[in-house]
Design an enzyme around this catalytic site. Sequence first.
Site, PDB file in Angstrom:
ATOM      1  CB  VAL A  57      46.163  90.213  86.803  1.00  0.00           C
ATOM      2  CG1 VAL A  57      47.343  89.291  86.824  1.00  0.00           C
ATOM      3  CG2 VAL A  57      46.454  91.402  85.797  1.00  0.00           C
ATOM      4  CG  ASP A 114      43.635  44.138  61.670  1.00  0.00           C
ATOM      5  OD1 ASP A 114      44.374  44.379  62.751  1.00  0.00           O
ATOM      6  OD2 ASP A 114      43.919  44.991  60.615  1.00  0.00           O
ATOM      7  CG  ASP A 130      44.878  46.020  57.184  1.00  0.00           C
ATOM      8  OD1 ASP A 130      43.679  46.047  56.644  1.00  0.00           O
ATOM      9  OD2 ASP A 130      45.610  44.854  57.272  1.00  0.00           O
ATOM     10  CG  ASN A 162      43.393  81.823  88.146  1.00  0.00           C
ATOM     11  OD1 ASN A 162      44.424  82.021  88.647  1.00  0.00           O
ATOM     12  ND2 ASN A 162      42.989  81.366  87.068  1.00  0.00           N
ATOM     13  CB  THR A 185      50.769  79.639  92.595  1.00  0.00           C
ATOM     14  OG1 THR A 185      49.916  80.700  91.909  1.00  0.00           O
ATOM     15  CG2 THR A 185      51.295  80.295  93.899  1.00  0.00           C
TER      16      THR A 185
HETATM   17  P1  ADP Z   1      42.347  39.943  57.687  1.00  0.00           P
HETATM   18  O1  ADP Z   1      41.304  40.638  58.696  1.00  0.00           O
HETATM   19  O2  ADP Z   1      42.578  38.879  58.600  1.00  0.00           O
HETATM   20  O3  ADP Z   1      43.449  40.849  57.345  1.00  0.00           O
HETATM   21  P2  ADP Z   1      41.415  39.869  55.145  1.00  0.00           P
HETATM   22  O4  ADP Z   1      40.307  40.625  54.732  1.00  0.00           O
HETATM   23  O5  ADP Z   1      42.887  40.285  54.435  1.00  0.00           O
HETATM   24  O6  ADP Z   1      41.507  39.408  56.653  1.00  0.00           O
HETATM   25  O7  ADP Z   1      41.428  38.308  54.487  1.00  0.00           O
HETATM   26  C1  ADP Z   1      40.139  37.691  54.391  1.00  0.00           C
HETATM   27  C2  ADP Z   1      40.642  36.475  53.662  1.00  0.00           C
HETATM   28  O8  ADP Z   1      40.549  36.618  52.221  1.00  0.00           O
HETATM   29  C3  ADP Z   1      41.627  35.689  54.082  1.00  0.00           C
HETATM   30  O9  ADP Z   1      41.296  34.609  54.910  1.00  0.00           O
HETATM   31  C4  ADP Z   1      42.006  34.885  52.751  1.00  0.00           C
HETATM   32  O10 ADP Z   1      41.350  33.666  52.546  1.00  0.00           O
HETATM   33  C5  ADP Z   1      41.540  35.844  51.662  1.00  0.00           C
HETATM   34  N1  ADP Z   1      42.674  36.775  51.193  1.00  0.00           N
HETATM   35  C6  ADP Z   1      43.443  37.473  51.696  1.00  0.00           C
HETATM   36  N2  ADP Z   1      44.443  38.002  51.196  1.00  0.00           N
HETATM   37  C7  ADP Z   1      44.372  37.390  49.956  1.00  0.00           C
HETATM   38  C8  ADP Z   1      45.164  37.636  48.696  1.00  0.00           C
HETATM   39  N3  ADP Z   1      46.164  38.496  48.467  1.00  0.00           N
HETATM   40  N4  ADP Z   1      44.710  36.822  47.752  1.00  0.00           N
HETATM   41  C9  ADP Z   1      43.765  35.846  47.806  1.00  0.00           C
HETATM   42  N5  ADP Z   1      43.153  35.701  48.966  1.00  0.00           N
HETATM   43  C10 ADP Z   1      43.328  36.531  49.933  1.00  0.00           C
HETATM   44 MG    MG Z   2      44.374  41.617  55.570  1.00  0.00          MG
END
Ligand code: ADP
Ligand code: MG
Length: 714
Positions: A260, A307, A592, A658, A691
Amino acid sequence: MARPPTPITSARPAAGLTAAEARERLQRDGPNVLPHAKPVSPLALFLGQLTHFFAVLLWGATVLALLGGMPELAIAIAVVVVVNGGFAFVQEYRADRAAQRLQALLPMRVTVRRDGHRLVISAEDLVVGDVVLLEAGDRVSADLRLASTAGLEMDESTLTGESAAVRPDPGSLVFAGTYVVEGLAEAVVESTGANTRLAGIAALTETTRPPLGPLAVQLHLVVRAVAAIAVSVGLLFFGLSVSLGTPPHEGFLFAVGVTVALVPEGLLPTVTLSLARAAQRMAGEHALVRRLDAVETLGLTTFICSDKTGTLTRNEMTVVEVWTPDGTVQVRGEGYRPEGVVEGAPAAQESVRRLALSAALASTGRSRQADGDWKPVGDPMEVALHVLAMRLGVDVNGTQAVDPTTARFPFDPRRRRMSAVSGGLLHVKGSPDSVIGLCAAVPGSEEAVHAMSTRGLRLLAVARRELTPAERASPTAALEEQGLVLLGVVGIEDPPRDGVREAVARCRRAGIHLAVVTGDHPGTAAAIATEVGLRVPGAPVLEGRDLPEDLDELGELLDHDGVVLARVEPEQKLRIARALHRRGHVVAMTGDGVNDGPALREADIGVAMGLGGTDVAREAADLVLLDDHFATIVAAVNQGRATFANIRRFLTYHLTDNVAELTPFVVWALTGGSFPLAIGVLQVLALDIGTDLLPALALGAEPANPRTLAGPIR
Ligand code: ADP
Ligand code: MG
């Protein structure tokens, strides 16, 4: 690489339900929630505590004590089991409740069209007949019938177990709980809540307890090993004491005492509660852990790859400057309001107007008036383009009403651009390096890109081209790849968030390395990283395409503080996480997008965004930032470290105390009973409760203090 997406081909999108209809249906059908899995009843939980491994072991001892004619001992052991069980029950119950509360913190959102407008609503408010707009990364929140699709690919593995993506056609159903991995779609809700297929399946395989994480598994092993040792030591000393001439029933008393004393009964629940408490404190600081184990790993983090957009910056985008071949124009304005001041030569302004129309047509975001203010609907960068058009007096909505967008090729992080067909023209917007190369050369464009990027502006090149009648009839994304005319480059301001600078400094003091990993332009990335103090002078600024294939080489290249990685594709993030891990780092990596899932899983701590970002990324992550803020990662690491220290403290305490309890018995046995037993078995049992339990609880609850992040982890 990626297949070229196919276009959305419905000409007139449905206007959707009216707000009144939606309200009525919500009343009629109830909210769109899955029927709740029944939580384990408290009684069952308590009984579970009385019947687990140690409890059974001790019950065994009780029975033996009874049989051996020692009722006091039997009662004492039973009391220990019940009191221990009670404590463990309270801790587990609270941990469970905390975990449930955490889940409720992350509401699911859906984009719908109602009254002809795009609208983001809570998934609970979805009703039958709603028009849902799906895009890559979305989790489907109800059973839907597809109306139109564009390169749509679904991951239905949650329902079917089949991991290969499927490509459903318009007219077919997609189900709640599945994910959009690529493309776009419009769909109409067929059934919600308890009527969905997922609800049917969930009812069959109802589990409320998540599987054990690696920490819990390891602790179980430790605890079992200790228990085995306890029993063996007990038996050994029983044999020893009997052979030394002690009467058997005293020897038995002795063996029970030893066992125990050694069994660490309270250990597992204390660990669980301590993790749950930390998870709750983290949630209070906007950091949501999705597995309790992540709390401990967070505490060990040595490298954070963050990012830029939305994490280091505010993700509040405004177009401040537009370069065109005819000159540069400055734009000022407040928030997402349509009013603004435009400065520049008339010819340049005319060109910017043309550019703004194309950009807005190729964008999916809109700024909409609501409650007396202008609110963004959609991605902030997309909205910024609509706002630009309004500030220049370009009527995008009017254009669309006469001449609707007939095809759309969504943004893809590999192509880094997106486009739409409208009025016989293809309108393209994307990162300058992915668009300018496809256009007839325009003098001055590269210089403009360079100048704007070094100021930390986010850049978009905008281009367009006429389509032939044949191309108009069946447009494809390949049209983007030739004969584009560059209209100009848009410079978008996205200021750094408050508090990032301080958070960066905290990481430095804690010996945690930082890197920016972004899809953006290297100039922009480096400028923002410098502004928040993340970039270390002399640390490399690298581009995705420069990264070596070899993981060891890659690790060596990246294993510095303050590195900036630009134009990185999602797949490369995976290798970055892997390479740093190989160098012995515990890596936290943010993501993202829909393609970030693998990198988030590969990293020791995958971090997703609660506000921006996709459902897919959130699902793959260990930590979700409810406010998308970089400082929140650091706050979570701080809590994680404090908790790790607590767990280590009370593990040490638990296991050493223990040994202390055991010592009198050993002395007694080794001296053949000539040295009197300093402490009886009943007292050991009492000590065990006093304890083991309370101090362990106290040690486990110690909050973080200013010194927690004061130096590298020891
Ligand atoms: P971050 O890492 O900043 O999120 P992204 O990968 O989203 O970068 O975007 C990289 C590049 O792609 C941006 O700088 C922009 O020029 C282009 N981009 C991002 N989103 C769009 C969109 N919805 N339409 C057109 N170009 C885009
Ligand atoms: Mg982006």
